[in-house]
Design a protein around this motif. Structure first.
Motif, PDB file in Angstrom:
ATOM      1  N   ILE A   1      39.372  38.593  46.544  1.00 26.60           N
ATOM      2  CA  ILE A   1      40.718  38.064  46.787  1.00 26.60           C
ATOM      3  C   ILE A   1      41.365  37.611  45.490  1.00 26.60           C
ATOM      4  CG2 ILE A   1      41.994  36.209  47.918  1.00 26.60           C
ATOM      5  CD1 ILE A   1      40.038  36.426  50.214  1.00 26.60           C
ATOM      6  N   GLY A   2      40.597  36.935  44.666  1.00 28.08           N
ATOM      7  CA  GLY A   2      41.135  36.466  43.387  1.00 28.08           C
ATOM      8  C   GLY A   2      41.640  37.621  42.540  1.00 28.08           C
ATOM      9  N   LEU A   3      40.826  38.690  42.470  1.00 25.22           N
ATOM     10  CA  LEU A   3      41.236  39.836  41.661  1.00 25.22           C
ATOM     11  C   LEU A   3      42.455  40.533  42.262  1.00 25.22           C
ATOM     12  CD1 LEU A   3      37.723  41.199  40.666  1.00 25.22           C
ATOM     13  CD2 LEU A   3      39.427  40.114  39.184  1.00 25.22           C
TER      14      LEU A   3
ATOM     15  N   PHE B   1      45.468  38.576  41.391  1.00 21.12           N
ATOM     16  CA  PHE B   1      45.763  38.659  39.971  1.00 21.12           C
ATOM     17  C   PHE B   1      46.181  40.067  39.572  1.00 21.12           C
ATOM     18  CE2 PHE B   1      44.647  38.899  35.439  1.00 21.12           C
ATOM     19  CZ  PHE B   1      45.345  37.801  34.974  1.00 21.12           C
TER      20      PHE B   1
END
Lengths: 348, 288, 326
Positions: A20-22, A25
């Motif tokens: 999710i973070g990637l 981003f």
């Protein structure tokens, strides 16, 4: 964490969180990739982002064609000057509310004062009428409006106690810019048109549209409520006893502020400045409406790429990276302190 | 507790800020109010005088008004639902222990620091472009004949996606901060009681988050009512404009100051309804 | 020099009267303790003397000069705060030097005075540290150091020991008394702890709801309390009150016996302190009494006992709570 978490669960969480973070981003990452590709490769990026060669040429072209550094300079002038100007107003105000609060409320205006206001406004109307050959024009109505609406409202604000004063200040930040756009635009823009039939107000060729003289104070005003409010919360955390100790030690008010309060509040002042920096760096509404060349900041500079001619994606990406990189890094470093400013302190 | 001397000084220290903020918040408002009742078009300087309520009448009758009002509400509502639901999920996730938590946190928070004009153009061109965009590339990879033309067919949704991407980190960061203030002992006690994850969330976490969620909703509402750059820069004002954009275009395209001012007042009223609640919540938390 | 006189000092916030009107003369070199329960106005009175708060009316003189409108920095007093109030961003050396810098003293003289104070307070090893790196007792010594360096007209102590643990408190108490003996400066010391008041004071000022109830030496207050309030506040354990609070007798002035006496009662509880034993006794209609017996006394709970009060040490009070002298 006091509870024990199995490694399997931790691994699962790690995978989900990283994915999710990637993903979140990713747009920034993708822009960064495109910034280092040639223009024609940028258009086929999804197919070949790894196989095509990397290049730095876009950054040079962006600077060459649209004078990037000029916009950086403009943004820096606006951001830095408005932050400093904001501190000049906000530090005394926050000190006042934190350490010399006014529980009973500020100055109430006496009936004599009200009489003065009414007589004063009538006198100004009279003067305006005189210079306009006794024709009752909008000028008179404007002045009356000022005294019927603006002056009482300001006095009302001034008579608040500290608690309500702060809330009032915050509420000014909640006013939609659309409500202020028209008069600000007209005041900034052309003297003749705003006050076209305000016979008395022929002030010559003043024009603060697209100038620092307009943008710096405007940016200060936009963020002043948040700056005052944040400084107030930081000052509040300083025990009054320490300031009293300084007083007992013979410190004058100036020494109390400069040698004790300010050094102690320095971390708070710094994070206030950072938030102010981020907010005004990214400000778009007023920048797009009130600038187009001389005082145009980076957000205007980027918006120029919305309909350019020819191929521009790689250059857009390069320009974007240059516009966001400084603030992204500052944001990363100060994210924890920003929460209080971003919620007006309603979440701790 | 302060002495009279300090209080007298305090008034002088406070006065400049009050004065400029009062000027900033009341003078433009008064002028907007005034302009809203004038016949005032920049292209037509001879047409002057009082307009009565006709500016409001024509503003409300403008076919764009209802559409843009609907767009405004759809944008605000849709983005808030997306960001709050997503924010709760992200906050819960980031509150768990896992490897690389600090880095993931930085990755997730990043979109909030991106200039609105940058995110608009990057999304519109690099990601959502119907021919060369990444989304189109992915669709083609999976065998689609024709990719979705995001901004052509779903302008409002596209703007909504961009703004949601920007505000999701905000909601997540605020809710995470609130979550971390939840007492560790309370979590331990619930774990000892053998509370299943669902009811732990339902009876402990959600009530604890109810106030921060309210704050996020209110603050987002105030900012989202004013979405502007994303609409202007992606040139979808004609299809997905909101009230703020309508006021801008009345001023900029139609050069009708009177109408624009009337629209501005409508926006002020709308925002005030929200800020009344926000001020109340902030006030309760303020120690002054 | 350091005489302080208060003349009809009054403090009120709107309708809430904190101090209705206090008169007090403090002599040079005296150690005066303000004591009373929390909320009695003792700290407010101290802050009025310091100038940290405004009086509503009245007059304060220091060395005969009216300082009513003088800000705290101009009064020449030094204060030690309960919270220590050290400057966290300065080293110990700079903390102690701060008042001297404010007085624009030459640097050489400042260094000499700071070193001397550090010597006195045993702070030599900590001069370059920040307050955050010190223990509570060390911080308190720094606060005292900051107060003594500039030879103030008087020291004001605002509950300086209440943040310390019990053992340290006793040490610091002795230390402050020694310091006062050495320096000989006027001191005003605020505390809610009557043991501190009794052991340290030349004169005690007992405050109750903003009123000065009584001023006197520790023994005067102990032997001749002016009111029910003072009688109850001074002395530990508390004085026993019988006959609807018209007669008071201290636990140490009651003799106890298993055989005969004037008042009969039953032992409820005994606290053995080694040197003394405090007996809590149910005396029927007279209520619960505390009696101090010698350490060897071992009355089991439930024992029937007889008590004989020392008539000459009895205190008699009127309906208004004032002492009736016979």
């Amino acid at each position: 964490m006091a509870r024990k978490i199995s490694n399997r669960r931790k691994l699962l969480t790690t995978i989900i969180a990283w994915v999710i973070g990637l993903l979140l981003f990713f747009p920034i990452f993708w822009t960064a990739v495109a910034a280092f590709k040639t223009e024609s490769d940028a258009y086929t990026l999804p197919q070949n982002w790894l196989s095509t060669p990397w290049t730095l040429e876009n950054f040079g072209i962006v600077q060459e064609r649209s004078n990037y550094f000029r916009y950086v300079f403009n943004t820096s002038v606006i951001v830095i000057l408005s932050t400093l100007l904001g501190l000049v107003f906000a530090i005394p105000a926050a000190w006042s509310m934190a350490f010399a609060p006014n529980p009973e409320g500020g100055s109430k205006i006496s009936s004599l004062g009200w009489l003065g206001i009414v007589l004063g406004s009538l006198a100004i109307c009279f003067v305006a009428l005189y210079f306009n050959n006794w024709k009752p024009t909008n000028a008179v109505i404007g002045i009356l409006l000022l005294f019927i609406f603006v002056v009482p409202a300001s006095l009302w604000a001034w008579s608040r106690n500290t608690h309500n004063m702060l809330l009032w200040m915050l509420s000014t930040k909640m006013m939609p810019p659309a409500g202020a756009l028209i008069p600000i635009y007209l005041i900034f823009n052309r003297n003749g048109l705003v006050f076209r039939d305000w016979g008395w107000a022929n002030w010559g060729d003043y024009n603060i549209m697209d100038s620092f003289w307009g943008m710096v104070p405007l940016m200060t005003l936009l963020n002043l409520p948040i700056v005052i409010w944040m400084l107030f919360t930081y000052f509040k955390e300083i025990p009054v006893g320490i300031l009293e100790a300084a007083r007992m030690d013979g410190a004058s008010l100036w020494n109390e502020l400069s040698r004790v309060l300010t050094p102690m509040a320095l971390p708070g002042i710094a994070s206030t400045c950072l938030l102010n920096l981020i907010l005004s760096w990214n400000e778009a509404f007023w920048s797009l409406n009130l600038t187009n060349k001389y005082a145009a900041p980076l957000s205007f500079f980027i918006s120029e790429y919305s309909s350019p001619e020819g191929q521009f994606w790689a250059k857009l990406s390069a320009a974007s990276m240059m516009a966001i990189a400084p603030i992204l890094i500052i944001g990363w470093f100060s994210q924890k302190q920003l929460v209080r400013g971003l919620t007006f302190g309603a979440v701790k | 507790m302060a002495t009279k001397q300090a209080q007298a000084l305090g008034k002088w220290a406070l006065a400049p800020s009050v004065a400029v903020l009062a000027a900033w918040s009341f003078v433009p408002l008064a002028l907007t109010l005034y302009f809203a009742f004038l016949r005032y078009n920049l292209q037509d300087p001879d047409n002057t005088g009082w307009a009565g309520f006709s500016n409001f009448y024509y503003f409300f009758k403008d076919p764009y008004f209802l559409k843009d009002l609907a767009n405004t509400l759809l944008l605000v509502g849709g983005i808030i639902i997306t960001t709050v639901v997503g924010g709760v999920f992200l906050a819960l996730l980031l509150d768990q222990p896992f490897w690389g938590r600090g880095i993931v946190r930085l990755l997730m928070i990043s979109p909030f620091f991106i200039m609105p004009t940058v995110s608009s153009l990057v999304w519109k061109n690099l990601l959502m472009h119907p021919v060369f965009g990444l989304f189109a590339g992915i669709q083609k990879y999976f065998g689609a004949q024709e990719a979705i033309d995001w901004f052509g067919r779903y302008p409002l949704l596209s703007v909504g996606i961009i703004v949601s991407w920007q505000w999701l980190p905000y909601a997540a960061l605020i809710l995470l901060t609130a979550l971390q203030s939840l007492d560790e002992e309370q979590k331990d006690a619930a774990a000892m009681d053998g509370a299943p994850a669902i009811s732990f969330f339902r009876y402990i976490i959600l009530p604890h988050l109810s106030r921060p969620i309210t704050v996020v909703i209110l603050i987002e509402t105030i900012f989202l009512l004013n979405i502007f750059a994303e609409i202007k820069v992606t040139s979808v004002g004609g299809f997905a404009g909101n009230l703020t954009y309508l006021v801008f275009s009345q001023l900029n395209d139609a050069t009708d100051v009177g109408m624009a001012a009337a629209g501005g007042l409508v926006a002020v009223v709308l925002a005030n309804i929200v800020s009344v609640f926000l001020v109340r919540i902030v006030g309760k938390n303020l120690e002054a | 020099m350091g005489t302080i006189s208060l003349n009809k000092v009054r403090k009120a916030f709107g309708d809430a009267v904190i101090i209705p009107g206090a008169d007090l003369e403090i002599k040079n070199g005296e150690f005066v303790v303000f004591v009373g329960p929390s909320g009695c106005g003792k700290s407010t009175l101290l802050r009025l003397i310091a100038g940290l708060e405004d009086m509503t009316s009245g007059e304060i003189k220091i060395d005969g000069n009216d300082v009513t409108d003088t800000p705290p920095s101009g009064r020449g007093l030094a204060m030690v705060f309960q919270s220590y109030a050290l400057y966290p961003h300065m080293t110990v050396r700079n903390n102690i030097a701060f008042p001297l810098k404010m007085a624009k003293m030459p640097q050489a003289e400042i260094d000499q005075k700071v070193n001397h104070a550090a010597q006195t307070l045993n702070l030599n090893d900590y001069l370059e540290r920040r307050p955050g790196q010190l223990s509570g007792g060390q911080r308190q010594r720094v606060a005292i150091g900051r107060a003594i360096v500039r030879n103030p007209k008087a020291f004001l102590f605002d509950e300086p020991l209440s943040n310390l643990d019990a053992a340290l408190r006793v040490n610091m108490r002795i230390f402050i008394m020694q310091l006062h003996k050495d320096l000989g400066s006027t001191s005003i010391y605020v505390t809610h702890d009557q043991v501190e008041a009794m052991t340290m004071a030349d004169r005690i000022v007992v405050l109750n709801k903003g009123h000065i109830e009584q001023v006197g030496s520790p023994l005067e207050l102990y032997n001749k309390p002016d009111s029910l309030f003072v009688a109850g506040f001074i002395g530990s354990p508390k004085m026993n009150f019988v006959e609807n609070d018209t007669i008071g007798i201290r636990p140490e002035h009651i003799e106890i016996s298993e055989k005969r006496g004037e008042w009969q009662g039953k032992v409820l509880l005994s606290e053995h302190l080694g040197s003394d034993t405090f007996l809590h006794i149910d005396a029927g209609a007279r209520g619960r009494l505390t009696v101090r017996a010698s350490g060897e006394n071992t009355f089991a709970p439930g024992t029937n006992v007889w008590m004989t009060p020392d008539k000459s040490r009895m205190h008699y009070f009127g309906k208004d709570g004032r002492t009736i002298r016979k």
